[in-house]
Design an enzyme around this catalytic site. Structure first.
Site, PDB file in Angstrom:
ATOM      1  N   TYR A 174       0.816  -1.216   0.000  1.00  0.00           N
ATOM      2  CA  TYR A 174       0.000   0.000   0.000  1.00  0.00           C
ATOM      3  C   TYR A 174       0.853   1.272   0.000  1.00  0.00           C
ATOM      4  CZ  TYR A 174      -4.469  -2.443   0.576  1.00  0.00           C
ATOM      5  OH  TYR A 174      -5.604  -3.205   0.372  1.00  0.00           O
ATOM      6  N   GLU A 177       2.805  -5.923  -7.694  1.00  0.00           N
ATOM      7  CA  GLU A 177       2.187  -6.644  -6.590  1.00  0.00           C
ATOM      8  C   GLU A 177       2.438  -8.159  -6.690  1.00  0.00           C
ATOM      9  OE1 GLU A 177      -1.877  -5.212  -6.560  1.00  0.00           O
ATOM     10  OE2 GLU A 177      -1.193  -3.164  -6.171  1.00  0.00           O
ATOM     11  N   ASN A 196     -13.658  -3.727   2.969  1.00  0.00           N
ATOM     12  CA  ASN A 196     -14.242  -3.872   1.626  1.00  0.00           C
ATOM     13  C   ASN A 196     -13.868  -5.178   0.914  1.00  0.00           C
ATOM     14  OD1 ASN A 196     -11.663  -3.204   0.859  1.00  0.00           O
ATOM     15  ND2 ASN A 196     -12.210  -1.301  -0.195  1.00  0.00           N
ATOM     16  N   HIS A 224      -9.188  -6.858  -2.778  1.00  0.00           N
ATOM     17  CA  HIS A 224      -8.266  -5.923  -3.428  1.00  0.00           C
ATOM     18  C   HIS A 224      -8.043  -6.406  -4.850  1.00  0.00           C
ATOM     19  CE1 HIS A 224      -4.621  -3.656  -4.386  1.00  0.00           C
ATOM     20  NE2 HIS A 224      -4.140  -4.790  -4.859  1.00  0.00           N
TER      21      HIS A 224
END
Ligand code: DAT
Ligand code: MG
Length: 143
Positions: free
Chosen positions: A43, A120, A106, A109
């Site tokens: 992040y 990533e 949520n 990702h």
């Protein structure tokens, strides 16, 4: 990635099923407890924002499920399937629209670009964990 809330809520099977049913190919999949240092890197674009520390704490609070998904338009399609960042604004039918209420919970990702995906994937996977194979239904998914 299925975030720790998705794992705790028993949604792994359902969410993996959505990816498979869409026709996208899962070429890597694992559960792991993300180390804090790696979460900070994951992040990094949000470093300094007011929610950054909570975000890192949340993503490292329990196991998450990491996937590499391949297919035509996969990055954009996974983002569409995930839905808007704030689940209360996410359209029903999307994962966040169907399973979430608050932004900090949520559920999933998804990489936001090819560049992010490359970064990533390299952050979370060894090359040997990514598998090359054909799905038998590919001629029925692609023209
Ligand atoms: P996305 O996950 O849709 O790519 P993002 O990259 O903008 O969204 O943010 C990463 C995560 O950080 C997001 O899934 C939840 C959290 N987040 C984003 N904006 C937030 C906010 N305003 N308050 C709290 N958490 C936030
Ligand atoms: Mg993002």
């Amino acid at each position: 990635m299925i975030k720790p809330d998705g794992v705790q809520r028993g949604l792994v099977g359902k969410l993996v099923q959505r990816i498979e049913e869409k026709g996208l190919k899962i070429i890597a999949l694992k559960m792991s407890l993300m180390p804090t240092e790696r979460a900070k890197k994951h992040y990094a674009e949000h470093a300094g924002k007011k929610f950054y520390n909570d975000l890192v704490e949340f993503i490292t609070c329990g196991p998450s499920v990491l996937l590499v998904v391949e297919g035509k338009g996969a990055i954009a399609d996974i983002r569409k399937m995930n839905g808007a960042t704030n689940p209360s604004e996410a359209v029903p039918g999307t994962i966040r629209g169907d399973f979430g209420i608050e932004t900090g919970r949520n559920v999933v990702h998804g990489s936001d670009s090819l560049e992010s995906a490359v970064r990533e994937i390299a952050l979370h996977f060894q090359p040997s964990e990514i598998l090359d194979y054909k799905r038998i239904d590919e001629p029925w998914i692609y023209e």
